[in-house]
Write a protein that holds these residues in place. Sequence first.
Motif, PDB file in Angstrom:
ATOM      1  N   CYS A 177      44.944  82.847  81.327  1.00  0.00           N
ATOM      2  CA  CYS A 177      44.600  83.136  79.935  1.00  0.00           C
ATOM      3  C   CYS A 177      44.805  81.929  79.020  1.00  0.00           C
ATOM      4  O   CYS A 177      44.183  81.837  77.963  1.00  0.00           O
ATOM      5  CB  CYS A 177      45.436  84.301  79.421  1.00  0.00           C
ATOM      6  SG  CYS A 177      45.203  85.835  80.347  1.00  0.00           S
ATOM      7  N   ARG A 189      39.931  80.411  73.130  1.00  0.00           N
ATOM      8  CA  ARG A 189      40.139  81.750  72.561  1.00  0.00           C
ATOM      9  C   ARG A 189      38.830  82.436  72.176  1.00  0.00           C
ATOM     10  O   ARG A 189      38.733  83.659  72.261  1.00  0.00           O
ATOM     11  CB  ARG A 189      41.070  81.674  71.360  1.00  0.00           C
ATOM     12  CG  ARG A 189      40.588  80.813  70.196  1.00  0.00           C
ATOM     13  CD  ARG A 189      41.560  80.891  69.031  1.00  0.00           C
ATOM     14  NE  ARG A 189      42.892  80.439  69.430  1.00  0.00           N
ATOM     15  CZ  ARG A 189      44.005  80.758  68.775  1.00  0.00           C
ATOM     16  NH1 ARG A 189      43.944  81.551  67.727  1.00  0.00           N
ATOM     17  NH2 ARG A 189      45.160  80.272  69.171  1.00  0.00           N
ATOM     18  N   LEU A 197      37.524  84.063  75.383  1.00  0.00           N
ATOM     19  CA  LEU A 197      38.438  84.880  76.196  1.00  0.00           C
ATOM     20  C   LEU A 197      38.029  86.350  76.235  1.00  0.00           C
ATOM     21  O   LEU A 197      38.063  86.988  77.291  1.00  0.00           O
ATOM     22  CB  LEU A 197      39.863  84.738  75.666  1.00  0.00           C
ATOM     23  CG  LEU A 197      40.954  85.391  76.511  1.00  0.00           C
ATOM     24  CD1 LEU A 197      40.927  84.878  77.950  1.00  0.00           C
ATOM     25  CD2 LEU A 197      42.330  85.140  75.885  1.00  0.00           C
ATOM     26  N   MET A 201      47.993  83.809  75.187  1.00  0.00           N
ATOM     27  CA  MET A 201      46.830  84.500  74.648  1.00  0.00           C
ATOM     28  C   MET A 201      47.022  84.733  73.141  1.00  0.00           C
ATOM     29  O   MET A 201      48.126  85.054  72.696  1.00  0.00           O
ATOM     30  CB  MET A 201      46.677  85.848  75.367  1.00  0.00           C
ATOM     31  CG  MET A 201      45.469  86.653  74.968  1.00  0.00           C
ATOM     32  SD  MET A 201      45.440  88.260  75.828  1.00  0.00           S
ATOM     33  CE  MET A 201      45.103  87.753  77.503  1.00  0.00           C
ATOM     34  N   GLN A 229      45.876  89.954  72.340  1.00  0.00           N
ATOM     35  CA  GLN A 229      46.926  90.748  72.983  1.00  0.00           C
ATOM     36  C   GLN A 229      46.881  92.198  72.520  1.00  0.00           C
ATOM     37  O   GLN A 229      47.147  93.113  73.292  1.00  0.00           O
ATOM     38  CB  GLN A 229      48.305  90.137  72.690  1.00  0.00           C
ATOM     39  CG  GLN A 229      48.544  88.809  73.385  1.00  0.00           C
ATOM     40  CD  GLN A 229      49.963  88.307  73.193  1.00  0.00           C
ATOM     41  OE1 GLN A 229      50.898  89.084  73.077  1.00  0.00           O
ATOM     42  NE2 GLN A 229      50.126  86.984  73.159  1.00  0.00           N
TER      43      GLN A 229
END
Length: 271
Positions: A204, A209, A212, A251, A256
């Motif tokens: 991760c 980001r 992701l 992350m 999350q």
Amino acid sequence: MIENAQILLIADNQDSSKHLETVLEFLGESITVCNSAAWVKQVEESAFKSSQFCAAIVAQCDKRDSVAVIQELHAWEKGLPFILVGEHSLEKITDSQLLACITAQLPERLNYQPLLDALHKAKLFHEHFNRLRDFDGVRDFTMFRSLVGESDALQKVRYMMGQVASKEVSVLITGESGTGKEVVARNLHLNSNRSDKPFIPINCGAIPRELLESELFGHEKGAFTGAIAARAGRFELADGGTLFLDEIGDMPLSMQVKLLRVLQERSFERV
């Protein structure tokens, strides 16, 4: 659940014993009260089998060394979880399997909620142990062959792995970088009912980001610029198998939160 499940309370101090007994009865628990010197005889007189005790609460013992009592109880019933109240010399315990059975340590001045949480955790431990009692993984801790080493710490890791390998649960693996978290995850997968399904790892912290969410959940055609075709994410690719989320602490917090919802609801949607 165990029929007629009992809480075994070991306490030598009468005031402490009465206080704990009152609180446990208020919580609706069935209790067998013993002292440290005569617990074997008192349990035999209670006519309950060892497997009917779902937890042992051990307060500070005046008549005997509490650690010796804990060791005797563990030898008597391997799957008995312990809730320890007050100070105990746990450094004397070297048996990793016994240490794993100590599910909670509480101060002598008990509060309601921590005791309730400790009882819930102990009952889950006992239920899981009994489910796996006939499963070789509980007693054959060497089944995780690629975990090299014989230290007490590694034996404890093997023991904990044996408790969860055959269960359909999410597992949190913690440890410094390079200590073998992925090795543990792969061993859990290979010794689970999902071993014939995919093992999908994802780092991760190595994925930008902005990509992701799509990488984890997949996306539909046209969901964003450059999404020229639908694509399955890692969760979808791991369907029926195991998804290993490495470096999850790196992350973004917003991601999350979304991940927590997936773990709770067991469902997701593509982007």
